[in-house]
Design an enzyme around this catalytic site. Structure first.
Site, PDB file in Angstrom:
ATOM      1  N   ASN A  13       0.872  -1.187   0.000  1.00  0.00           N
ATOM      2  CA  ASN A  13       0.000   0.000   0.000  1.00  0.00           C
ATOM      3  C   ASN A  13       0.905   1.232   0.000  1.00  0.00           C
ATOM      4  O   ASN A  13       1.494   1.569   1.010  1.00  0.00           O
ATOM      5  CB  ASN A  13      -0.881  -0.048   1.253  1.00  0.00           C
ATOM      6  CG  ASN A  13      -1.699   1.223   1.434  1.00  0.00           C
ATOM      7  OD1 ASN A  13      -1.790   2.056   0.531  1.00  0.00           O
ATOM      8  ND2 ASN A  13      -2.290   1.371   2.606  1.00  0.00           N
ATOM      9  N   TRP A  14       0.981   1.871  -1.159  1.00  0.00           N
ATOM     10  CA  TRP A  14       1.922   3.006  -1.280  1.00  0.00           C
ATOM     11  C   TRP A  14       1.379   4.279  -0.635  1.00  0.00           C
ATOM     12  O   TRP A  14       2.117   5.255  -0.491  1.00  0.00           O
ATOM     13  CB  TRP A  14       2.214   3.281  -2.755  1.00  0.00           C
ATOM     14  CG  TRP A  14       2.935   2.197  -3.479  1.00  0.00           C
ATOM     15  CD1 TRP A  14       3.311   0.964  -2.995  1.00  0.00           C
ATOM     16  CD2 TRP A  14       3.394   2.240  -4.839  1.00  0.00           C
ATOM     17  NE1 TRP A  14       3.960   0.246  -3.970  1.00  0.00           N
ATOM     18  CE2 TRP A  14       4.024   1.012  -5.119  1.00  0.00           C
ATOM     19  CE3 TRP A  14       3.317   3.196  -5.856  1.00  0.00           C
ATOM     20  CZ2 TRP A  14       4.578   0.722  -6.368  1.00  0.00           C
ATOM     21  CZ3 TRP A  14       3.868   2.904  -7.099  1.00  0.00           C
ATOM     22  CH2 TRP A  14       4.503   1.682  -7.352  1.00  0.00           C
ATOM     23  N   LYS A  15       0.102   4.309  -0.325  1.00  0.00           N
ATOM     24  CA  LYS A  15      -0.531   5.519   0.241  1.00  0.00           C
ATOM     25  C   LYS A  15      -0.275   6.713  -0.688  1.00  0.00           C
ATOM     26  O   LYS A  15      -0.185   6.526  -1.891  1.00  0.00           O
ATOM     27  CB  LYS A  15      -0.032   5.748   1.675  1.00  0.00           C
ATOM     28  CG  LYS A  15      -0.170   4.468   2.521  1.00  0.00           C
ATOM     29  CD  LYS A  15      -0.016   4.678   3.985  1.00  0.00           C
ATOM     30  CE  LYS A  15      -0.210   3.341   4.693  1.00  0.00           C
ATOM     31  NZ  LYS A  15      -0.176   3.447   6.144  1.00  0.00           N
ATOM     32  N   HIS A 103      -9.638   1.292   4.699  1.00  0.00           N
ATOM     33  CA  HIS A 103      -8.359   1.443   5.407  1.00  0.00           C
ATOM     34  C   HIS A 103      -8.582   2.422   6.569  1.00  0.00           C
ATOM     35  O   HIS A 103      -9.365   3.361   6.452  1.00  0.00           O
ATOM     36  CB  HIS A 103      -7.292   1.967   4.448  1.00  0.00           C
ATOM     37  CG  HIS A 103      -5.929   1.972   5.057  1.00  0.00           C
ATOM     38  ND1 HIS A 103      -5.525   2.962   5.926  1.00  0.00           N
ATOM     39  CD2 HIS A 103      -4.898   1.095   4.967  1.00  0.00           C
ATOM     40  CE1 HIS A 103      -4.292   2.686   6.337  1.00  0.00           C
ATOM     41  NE2 HIS A 103      -3.880   1.565   5.770  1.00  0.00           N
ATOM     42  N   GLU A 105      -7.014   4.845   7.603  1.00  0.00           N
ATOM     43  CA  GLU A 105      -6.825   6.271   7.273  1.00  0.00           C
ATOM     44  C   GLU A 105      -8.066   6.834   6.590  1.00  0.00           C
ATOM     45  O   GLU A 105      -8.426   7.992   6.788  1.00  0.00           O
ATOM     46  CB  GLU A 105      -5.546   6.428   6.430  1.00  0.00           C
ATOM     47  CG  GLU A 105      -4.312   6.206   7.303  1.00  0.00           C
ATOM     48  CD  GLU A 105      -3.094   5.643   6.601  1.00  0.00           C
ATOM     49  OE1 GLU A 105      -3.016   5.701   5.360  1.00  0.00           O
ATOM     50  OE2 GLU A 105      -2.208   5.118   7.314  1.00  0.00           O
ATOM     51  N   GLU A 175      -5.545  -4.652  10.587  1.00  0.00           N
ATOM     52  CA  GLU A 175      -4.553  -3.596  10.692  1.00  0.00           C
ATOM     53  C   GLU A 175      -4.767  -2.802  11.986  1.00  0.00           C
ATOM     54  O   GLU A 175      -5.560  -1.846  12.002  1.00  0.00           O
ATOM     55  CB  GLU A 175      -4.670  -2.650   9.500  1.00  0.00           C
ATOM     56  CG  GLU A 175      -4.387  -3.320   8.179  1.00  0.00           C
ATOM     57  CD  GLU A 175      -3.653  -2.360   7.256  1.00  0.00           C
ATOM     58  OE1 GLU A 175      -2.561  -2.714   6.819  1.00  0.00           O
ATOM     59  OE2 GLU A 175      -4.156  -1.258   7.018  1.00  0.00           O
ATOM     60  N   GLY A 181       2.493   2.463  10.607  1.00  0.00           N
ATOM     61  CA  GLY A 181       3.453   3.544  10.442  1.00  0.00           C
ATOM     62  C   GLY A 181       4.223   3.897  11.698  1.00  0.00           C
ATOM     63  O   GLY A 181       4.907   4.921  11.745  1.00  0.00           O
ATOM     64  N   SER A 220       3.403  -1.998  10.263  1.00  0.00           N
ATOM     65  CA  SER A 220       4.852  -2.109  10.472  1.00  0.00           C
ATOM     66  C   SER A 220       5.403  -3.498  10.128  1.00  0.00           C
ATOM     67  O   SER A 220       6.317  -3.993  10.805  1.00  0.00           O
ATOM     68  CB  SER A 220       5.224  -1.701  11.908  1.00  0.00           C
ATOM     69  OG  SER A 220       4.834  -0.351  12.144  1.00  0.00           O
ATOM     70  N   GLY A 241       2.867  -1.129   4.277  1.00  0.00           N
ATOM     71  CA  GLY A 241       2.886   0.285   3.907  1.00  0.00           C
ATOM     72  C   GLY A 241       4.310   0.729   3.605  1.00  0.00           C
ATOM     73  O   GLY A 241       4.847   0.489   2.526  1.00  0.00           O
ATOM     74  N   GLY A 242       4.935   1.349   4.593  1.00  0.00           N
ATOM     75  CA  GLY A 242       6.254   1.958   4.413  1.00  0.00           C
ATOM     76  C   GLY A 242       7.277   1.068   3.715  1.00  0.00           C
ATOM     77  O   GLY A 242       7.973   1.518   2.799  1.00  0.00           O
TER      78      GLY A 242
HETATM   79  P1  PGA Z   1       2.852   0.411   7.558  1.00  0.00           P
HETATM   80  O1  PGA Z   1       1.378   0.600   6.938  1.00  0.00           O
HETATM   81  O2  PGA Z   1       3.399  -0.890   7.009  1.00  0.00           O
HETATM   82  O3  PGA Z   1       3.644   1.601   7.074  1.00  0.00           O
HETATM   83  O4  PGA Z   1       2.699   0.350   9.028  1.00  0.00           O
HETATM   84  C1  PGA Z   1       0.491  -0.469   6.760  1.00  0.00           C
HETATM   85  C2  PGA Z   1      -0.816  -0.015   6.152  1.00  0.00           C
HETATM   86  O5  PGA Z   1      -1.344   1.032   6.543  1.00  0.00           O
HETATM   87  O6  PGA Z   1      -1.357  -0.677   5.247  1.00  0.00           O
END
Ligand code: PGA
Length: 266
Positions: A13-15, A103, A105, A175, A181, A220, A241-242
């Site tokens: 997930n590149w956001k 998600h 967010e 999640e 993050g 994470s 994500g990251g």
């Molecule tokens: P993260 O994000 O790996 O940067 O913690 C995961 C996500 O929100 O899908």
């Protein structure tokens, strides 16, 4: 070693990161990385921003890469006066096969309710795409000891939008919001406990179909915790994500997950 027969997914997930030029570069780097590792037992998905989809579709198609294209969000509605929104059919025309739905967010920053999650899941399925439905508790909910209640409510809420018989097209992602993050992943026991709880709710609601639904862990996830997380019985892959923004670390996660699912001859 993984103990179930569900095929694992590693999803990136590149956001809101990388423009389309940077996206092409990352996919090229990832393609190179995939050449030198065994990823045959893992489904690989990436979820770039909308503006990158056309370019990424082109490169996946031209080089026949083993990567499925996803989108981070979409509208539950088909078309019309909804400024800023993107429909399922627009995504389907770009060879997108999966959409992240709900998600945290989107839930926290853009008011996505369980009802909108359900309606969006219905639209994604009706358009022939796969929703990856995200659920998870906040830090306050965890501290209040209500993680199970929150997960139950979110899973039931989402299932209201999943017609009976289409469970096989749906993926869930656990999640925990406090792990996203932050660099602090859930422990393997916590991830397994939450994913098992999600599966038990799925079983209550949909019986035997629940055993085929893939449940990912996200928050994470990194190369050094990927293998131990997916070794858990009910953790069928990772939503990253990251670490998915770096080709080498995303490839290392894919390698660790594939290794956990045994060798083809085993
Ligand atoms: P993260 O994000 O790996 O940067 O913690 C995961 C996500 O929100 O899908």
């Amino acid at each position: 070693m993984a103990t179930n027969s569900r095929r694992p997914i590693v999803a990136g997930n590149w956001k809101m990161n990388l423009d389309h030029v940077e996206a092409i570069h990352l996919v090229q780097q990832l393609a190179l990385g995939l050449r030198s590792i065994d990823h045959s037992r893992t489904d690989i998905q990436i979820y770039p921003p909308f503006t990158d989809l056309r370019s990424v579709e082109g490169i996946i198609g031209a080089d026949n890469l083993p990567i499925e294209l996803g989108a981070q969000h979409c509208s539950a509605l088909e078309s019309g006066a909804y400024t800023g929104e993107v429909s399922v059919s627009m995504l389907a025309r770009l060879s997108v096969t999966s959409v992240l739905v709900g998600h945290s967010e989107r839930r926290q920053l853009y008011g996505m309710t369980d009802e909108i999650v359900a309606a969006t899941s219905t639209s994604v399925l009706a358009g022939g795409l796969h929703p990856t439905i995200c659920v998870g508790e906040t830090e306050e909910e965890r501290e209040a000891g209500i993680t199970s209640e929150v997960l139950t409510r979110q899973v039931r809420g989402a299932l209201a939008g999943v017609p009976k018989g289409s469970e096989g097209s749906v993926v869930f992602a656990y999640e925990p919001v406090w792990a996203i993050g932050t660099g602090v992943a859930a422990t393997t026991q916590d991830a397994q406990g939450a994913c098992a709880h999600i599966r038990s709710v799925l079983t209550e609601e949909r019986g035997g179909a629940a055993s085929g639904i893939r449940i990912l862990y996200g928050g994470s996830a990194k190369p050094d915790n990927a293998g131990e997380l997916v070794a858990e019985k009910d953790v069928d892959g990772l939503l990253v994500g990251g670490a998915s923004l770096d080709a080498a670390s995303f490839a290392a996660i894919i390698e660790a997950v594939s290794a956990c699912y045994g060798s083809p001859s085993a």
